[in-house]
Design a protein around this motif. Structure first.
Motif, PDB file in Angstrom:
ATOM      1  N   MET A   1       0.858  -1.166   0.000  1.00 47.87           N
ATOM      2  CA  MET A   1       0.000   0.000   0.000  1.00 47.87           C
ATOM      3  C   MET A   1       0.906   1.233   0.000  1.00 47.87           C
ATOM      4  N   PRO A   2       0.699   2.179  -0.921  1.00 43.85           N
ATOM      5  CA  PRO A   2       1.536   3.372  -0.976  1.00 43.85           C
ATOM      6  C   PRO A   2       1.372   4.247   0.270  1.00 43.85           C
ATOM      7  N   THR A   3       2.383   5.031   0.561  1.00 42.13           N
ATOM      8  CA  THR A   3       2.321   5.988   1.661  1.00 42.13           C
ATOM      9  C   THR A   3       2.691   7.365   1.135  1.00 42.13           C
ATOM     10  N   GLY A   4       2.304   8.391   1.894  1.00 44.64           N
ATOM     11  CA  GLY A   4       2.601   9.761   1.499  1.00 44.64           C
ATOM     12  C   GLY A   4       2.208  10.733   2.585  1.00 44.64           C
ATOM     13  N   THR A   5       2.174  12.018   2.224  1.00 48.75           N
ATOM     14  CA  THR A   5       1.898  13.102   3.156  1.00 48.75           C
ATOM     15  C   THR A   5       0.739  13.951   2.647  1.00 48.75           C
ATOM     16  N   VAL A   6      -0.214  14.254   3.518  1.00 46.42           N
ATOM     17  CA  VAL A   6      -1.347  15.107   3.165  1.00 46.42           C
ATOM     18  C   VAL A   6      -0.854  16.544   2.973  1.00 46.42           C
ATOM     19  N   THR A   7      -1.240  17.149   1.850  1.00 47.99           N
ATOM     20  CA  THR A   7      -0.919  18.550   1.567  1.00 47.99           C
ATOM     21  C   THR A   7      -2.139  19.227   0.976  1.00 47.99           C
ATOM     22  N   GLY A   8      -2.250  20.491   1.185  1.00 52.23           N
ATOM     23  CA  GLY A   8      -3.317  21.258   0.554  1.00 52.23           C
ATOM     24  C   GLY A   8      -4.720  20.841   0.937  1.00 52.23           C
ATOM     25  N   THR A  27      -5.137  13.511  -5.780  1.00 51.35           N
ATOM     26  CA  THR A  27      -6.263  14.242  -5.205  1.00 51.35           C
ATOM     27  C   THR A  27      -7.146  13.288  -4.413  1.00 51.35           C
ATOM     28  N   PHE A  28      -7.766  13.813  -3.345  1.00 52.19           N
ATOM     29  CA  PHE A  28      -8.759  13.023  -2.622  1.00 52.19           C
ATOM     30  C   PHE A  28      -9.874  13.924  -2.135  1.00 52.19           C
ATOM     31  N   VAL A  29     -11.021  13.322  -1.859  1.00 51.48           N
ATOM     32  CA  VAL A  29     -12.137  14.016  -1.223  1.00 51.48           C
ATOM     33  C   VAL A  29     -12.397  13.322   0.104  1.00 51.48           C
ATOM     34  N   PRO A  30     -12.984  14.022   1.093  1.00 46.97           N
ATOM     35  CA  PRO A  30     -13.165  13.448   2.429  1.00 46.97           C
ATOM     36  C   PRO A  30     -13.890  12.112   2.461  1.00 46.97           C
ATOM     37  N   SER A  31     -14.769  11.837   1.524  1.00 50.48           N
ATOM     38  CA  SER A  31     -15.480  10.550   1.530  1.00 50.48           C
ATOM     39  C   SER A  31     -14.530   9.384   1.277  1.00 50.48           C
ATOM     40  N   GLN A  32     -13.306   9.654   0.813  1.00 42.89           N
ATOM     41  CA  GLN A  32     -12.329   8.597   0.542  1.00 42.89           C
ATOM     42  C   GLN A  32     -11.452   8.298   1.756  1.00 42.89           C
ATOM     43  N   VAL A  33     -11.698   9.010   2.855  1.00 41.10           N
ATOM     44  CA  VAL A  33     -10.916   8.833   4.079  1.00 41.10           C
ATOM     45  C   VAL A  33     -11.637   7.850   4.987  1.00 41.10           C
ATOM     46  N   ASN A  34     -10.906   6.904   5.571  1.00 40.79           N
ATOM     47  CA  ASN A  34     -11.519   5.968   6.522  1.00 40.79           C
ATOM     48  C   ASN A  34     -12.165   6.744   7.659  1.00 40.79           C
ATOM     49  N   ARG A  35     -13.319   6.312   8.103  1.00 37.06           N
ATOM     50  CA  ARG A  35     -14.069   7.015   9.154  1.00 37.06           C
ATOM     51  C   ARG A  35     -13.286   7.166  10.451  1.00 37.06           C
ATOM     52  N   GLY A  52      -6.177   7.404 -10.599  1.00 39.40           N
ATOM     53  CA  GLY A  52      -5.338   8.568 -10.323  1.00 39.40           C
ATOM     54  C   GLY A  52      -5.681   9.332  -9.061  1.00 39.40           C
ATOM     55  N   GLN A  53      -6.623   8.828  -8.281  1.00 34.24           N
ATOM     56  CA  GLN A  53      -7.007   9.488  -7.033  1.00 34.24           C
ATOM     57  C   GLN A  53      -6.682   8.604  -5.845  1.00 34.24           C
ATOM     58  N   ALA A  54      -6.331   9.246  -4.733  1.00 34.45           N
ATOM     59  CA  ALA A  54      -6.071   8.520  -3.491  1.00 34.45           C
ATOM     60  C   ALA A  54      -7.403   8.118  -2.867  1.00 34.45           C
ATOM     61  N   THR A  55      -7.525   6.857  -2.502  1.00 33.51           N
ATOM     62  CA  THR A  55      -8.730   6.359  -1.838  1.00 33.51           C
ATOM     63  C   THR A  55      -8.309   5.525  -0.636  1.00 33.51           C
ATOM     64  N   ASP A  56      -9.255   5.180   0.195  1.00 30.73           N
ATOM     65  CA  ASP A  56      -9.015   4.323   1.364  1.00 30.73           C
ATOM     66  C   ASP A  56      -7.846   4.866   2.203  1.00 30.73           C
ATOM     67  N   ILE A  57      -7.896   6.146   2.525  1.00 28.78           N
ATOM     68  CA  ILE A  57      -6.817   6.839   3.221  1.00 28.78           C
ATOM     69  C   ILE A  57      -6.869   6.533   4.718  1.00 28.78           C
ATOM     70  N   SER A  58      -5.730   6.141   5.272  1.00 27.61           N
ATOM     71  CA  SER A  58      -5.605   5.817   6.704  1.00 27.61           C
ATOM     72  C   SER A  58      -4.331   6.424   7.253  1.00 27.61           C
TER      73      SER A  58
END
Length: 62
Positions: A1-8, A27-35, A52-58
């Motif tokens: 699973m890729p890792t990274g840093t939240v920006t913007g 790019t991501f939208v809040p609905s793609q972030v784990n609750r 091309g979008q980040a999903t399932d963000i933890s």
């Protein structure tokens, strides 16, 4: 699973981005972030990439 840093991330505009450790900007939208995860600027996260979008963000502890 890729890792990274939240920006913007702007919760009022409803989107943000993750700079992956591979240097790509996803790019991501809040609905793609784990609750169970509250996203904040400069947070280290793991995520999946779909169309091309980040999903399932933890949050990650690395």
């Amino acid at each position: 699973m890729p890792t990274g840093t939240v920006t913007g991330y702007n919760p009022f505009k409803g989107y943000g981005s993750v700079i992956g450790d591979d240097g790509e900007d996803y790019t991501f939208v809040p609905s793609q972030v784990n609750r169970s995860t509250t996203v904040v600027e400069h947070m280290r996260v793991s995520f999946e990439v779909v169309n091309g979008q980040a999903t399932d963000i933890s949050h990650t502890n690395d």
